[in-house]
Design an enzyme around this catalytic site. Sequence first.
Site, PDB file in Angstrom:
ATOM      1  N   VAL A 186      -9.107   7.133 -32.120  1.00 24.07           N
ATOM      2  CA  VAL A 186      -8.169   7.617 -33.062  1.00 24.07           C
ATOM      3  C   VAL A 186      -9.075   8.574 -33.943  1.00 24.07           C
ATOM      4  O   VAL A 186      -8.325   9.794 -34.343  1.00 24.07           O
ATOM      5  CB  VAL A 186      -7.614   6.642 -33.795  1.00 24.07           C
ATOM      6  CG1 VAL A 186      -6.736   6.884 -34.913  1.00 24.07           C
ATOM      7  CG2 VAL A 186      -6.754   5.490 -33.037  1.00 24.07           C
ATOM      8  N   ASP A 216     -13.943  -5.036 -21.586  1.00 26.35           N
ATOM      9  CA  ASP A 216     -13.022  -5.341 -22.966  1.00 26.35           C
ATOM     10  C   ASP A 216     -13.969  -6.051 -24.068  1.00 26.35           C
ATOM     11  O   ASP A 216     -14.445  -7.032 -23.446  1.00 26.35           O
ATOM     12  CB  ASP A 216     -11.966  -6.001 -22.632  1.00 26.35           C
ATOM     13  CG  ASP A 216     -11.237  -6.483 -24.009  1.00 26.35           C
ATOM     14  OD1 ASP A 216     -11.813  -6.550 -24.952  1.00 26.35           O
ATOM     15  OD2 ASP A 216      -9.906  -7.085 -23.699  1.00 26.35           O
ATOM     16  N   ILE A 217     -14.418  -5.484 -25.169  1.00 34.06           N
ATOM     17  CA  ILE A 217     -15.577  -6.123 -25.749  1.00 34.06           C
ATOM     18  C   ILE A 217     -15.028  -7.450 -26.451  1.00 34.06           C
ATOM     19  O   ILE A 217     -15.902  -8.231 -26.647  1.00 34.06           O
ATOM     20  CB  ILE A 217     -15.740  -4.915 -26.977  1.00 34.06           C
ATOM     21  CG1 ILE A 217     -17.296  -5.139 -27.446  1.00 34.06           C
ATOM     22  CG2 ILE A 217     -14.770  -5.055 -28.092  1.00 34.06           C
ATOM     23  CD1 ILE A 217     -17.652  -4.073 -28.342  1.00 34.06           C
ATOM     24  N   ASP A 238     -10.260  -2.237 -32.970  1.00 35.08           N
ATOM     25  CA  ASP A 238      -9.943  -2.692 -34.026  1.00 35.08           C
ATOM     26  C   ASP A 238      -8.891  -4.077 -33.871  1.00 35.08           C
ATOM     27  O   ASP A 238      -8.993  -5.251 -34.151  1.00 35.08           O
ATOM     28  CB  ASP A 238      -9.693  -2.098 -35.157  1.00 35.08           C
ATOM     29  CG  ASP A 238      -9.887  -2.742 -36.751  1.00 35.08           C
ATOM     30  OD1 ASP A 238     -10.327  -3.902 -36.800  1.00 35.08           O
ATOM     31  OD2 ASP A 238      -9.558  -1.907 -37.618  1.00 35.08           O
ATOM     32  N   ASN A 285     -11.751   0.766 -39.797  1.00 34.25           N
ATOM     33  CA  ASN A 285     -11.312   1.560 -41.123  1.00 34.25           C
ATOM     34  C   ASN A 285     -11.836   1.044 -42.505  1.00 34.25           C
ATOM     35  O   ASN A 285     -11.944  -0.090 -42.268  1.00 34.25           O
ATOM     36  CB  ASN A 285     -10.019   2.246 -41.030  1.00 34.25           C
ATOM     37  CG  ASN A 285      -8.985   1.105 -41.366  1.00 34.25           C
ATOM     38  OD1 ASN A 285      -9.082   0.437 -42.622  1.00 34.25           O
ATOM     39  ND2 ASN A 285      -8.274   0.559 -40.442  1.00 34.25           N
TER      40      ASN A 285
HETATM   41  N1  AR6 Z   1     -13.111  -3.006 -25.788  1.00 35.47           N
HETATM   42  C1  AR6 Z   1     -13.797  -1.853 -25.973  1.00 35.47           C
HETATM   43  N2  AR6 Z   1     -13.253  -0.765 -26.205  1.00 35.47           N
HETATM   44  C2  AR6 Z   1     -12.185  -0.501 -26.643  1.00 35.47           C
HETATM   45  C3  AR6 Z   1     -11.171  -1.247 -26.819  1.00 35.47           C
HETATM   46  C4  AR6 Z   1     -11.698  -2.783 -26.132  1.00 35.47           C
HETATM   47  N3  AR6 Z   1     -11.008  -3.918 -26.370  1.00 35.47           N
HETATM   48  N4  AR6 Z   1     -10.020  -0.933 -27.199  1.00 35.47           N
HETATM   49  C5  AR6 Z   1     -10.083   0.300 -27.408  1.00 35.47           C
HETATM   50  N5  AR6 Z   1     -11.490   0.694 -26.946  1.00 35.47           N
HETATM   51  P1  AR6 Z   1     -10.760   3.361 -31.601  1.00 35.47           P
HETATM   52  P2  AR6 Z   1     -12.138   4.871 -33.625  1.00 35.47           P
HETATM   53  C6  AR6 Z   1     -12.087   2.006 -27.133  1.00 35.47           C
HETATM   54  O1  AR6 Z   1      -9.568   4.395 -31.531  1.00 35.47           O
HETATM   55  O2  AR6 Z   1     -12.093   6.159 -32.971  1.00 35.47           O
HETATM   56  C7  AR6 Z   1      -8.343   1.805 -35.621  1.00 35.47           C
HETATM   57  O3  AR6 Z   1      -7.051   2.046 -36.067  1.00 35.47           O
HETATM   58  C8  AR6 Z   1     -11.233   3.442 -27.153  1.00 35.47           C
HETATM   59  O4  AR6 Z   1     -11.069   3.392 -25.834  1.00 35.47           O
HETATM   60  O5  AR6 Z   1     -10.573   1.910 -31.414  1.00 35.47           O
HETATM   61  O6  AR6 Z   1     -13.518   4.474 -34.234  1.00 35.47           O
HETATM   62  C9  AR6 Z   1      -9.260   1.547 -36.916  1.00 35.47           C
HETATM   63  O7  AR6 Z   1      -8.506   0.572 -37.742  1.00 35.47           O
HETATM   64  C10 AR6 Z   1     -12.520   4.101 -27.802  1.00 35.47           C
HETATM   65  O8  AR6 Z   1     -13.037   4.836 -26.442  1.00 35.47           O
HETATM   66  O9  AR6 Z   1     -11.687   3.696 -32.655  1.00 35.47           O
HETATM   67  C11 AR6 Z   1      -9.370   2.996 -37.385  1.00 35.47           C
HETATM   68  O10 AR6 Z   1      -8.332   3.195 -38.145  1.00 35.47           O
HETATM   69  C12 AR6 Z   1     -13.228   3.442 -28.573  1.00 35.47           C
HETATM   70  O11 AR6 Z   1     -12.893   2.081 -28.160  1.00 35.47           O
HETATM   71  C13 AR6 Z   1      -9.601   3.918 -36.269  1.00 35.47           C
HETATM   72  O12 AR6 Z   1      -8.800   2.903 -35.070  1.00 35.47           O
HETATM   73  C14 AR6 Z   1     -12.695   3.777 -30.124  1.00 35.47           C
HETATM   74  O13 AR6 Z   1     -11.467   3.964 -30.298  1.00 35.47           O
HETATM   75  C15 AR6 Z   1     -10.904   3.972 -35.699  1.00 35.47           C
HETATM   76  O14 AR6 Z   1     -11.087   5.011 -34.821  1.00 35.47           O
END
Ligand code: AR6
Length: 173
Positions: free
Chosen positions: A125, A9-10, A33, A23
Site C-alpha cells: 500500500v 505467509d509471515i 498488518d 501504520n
Molecule cells: N505475509 C507476508 N507478506 C505479506 C502478507 C503476509 N501474510 N500479506 C501481504 N504481504 P503492505 P506497506 C506483503 O501493504 O506497504 C496496511 O494497511 C505484501 O504483498 O502490507 O508497508 C498498514 O496498516 C507486500 O509485499 O504494507 C498500513 O496502513 C508487503 O507485505 C499500510 O498497509 C507489504 O505490503 C502499510 O503499507
Amino acid sequence: MPLKVSIADITTLRVDAIVNAANPSLLGGGGVDGAIHRVAGPTLLQACRALPESAPGVRCPTGDARITPGFLLPASYVIHTVGPVWHGGHHDEALLLECCYRNALQLLRRQRLHTIAFPAISCGVYGYPAAQAARVAVATLRDELADDDAIDVTLCCFSDGMRATFQHALSAA
Ligand code: AR6
C-alpha cells in the site's frame, strides 16, 4: 551471515518475532498488518491500543518500532514498525526505511531474542519501489549483522516476484 529470503505467509512462521508493516495508529489495517491481526486475535489489538500515544493517534512514528506479544501467532512476539509512504524518493524514504530495520533489530536484541522475519516493508500500500526497498533492506541488515552471528533474519516475501527481487538484492551486493 544468517540472512535469507523466503516465500511464505509471515503469520505461519515459528520465529521469535515477526515484523508487522503497520501504520502509525497501530490499530490494524490491510495487507500484512490485517493478516497478522487476524491470526493473532483481538488481544493483539488490545495490546496495541494500550501502547502510549506520542501525538494524537500516533503510537509509532514512521521509522520507529514497538513490540507486543504474538498472542495466537506461532511467533512469540510482533515487532510493529511503520515504513515510509513513497513520495518519489526525495522525502527521506530510504533513511526512514533503514530506521525500520535498525529499530526492529534493536528491540529484538533488547529482548534477547534471536530469530526474526521481516515482510517487504512499504512495498505494498505504501508504494515503495520493490527493487529500491530490497536494496535498502539488504544493505541495512548486512551492516547490522556484520558482527552478530546470534541473529537469524528471514526476509519473508509474499509473491514469487518479490522473492526474486529480494534474492537479486542479496546476490548483487
Ligand atoms: N505475509 C507476508 N507478506 C505479506 C502478507 C503476509 N501474510 N500479506 C501481504 N504481504 P503492505 P506497506 C506483503 O501493504 O506497504 C496496511 O494497511 C505484501 O504483498 O502490507 O508497508 C498498514 O496498516 C507486500 O509485499 O504494507 C498500513 O496502513 C508487503 O507485505 C499500510 O498497509 C507489504 O505490503 C502499510 O503499507
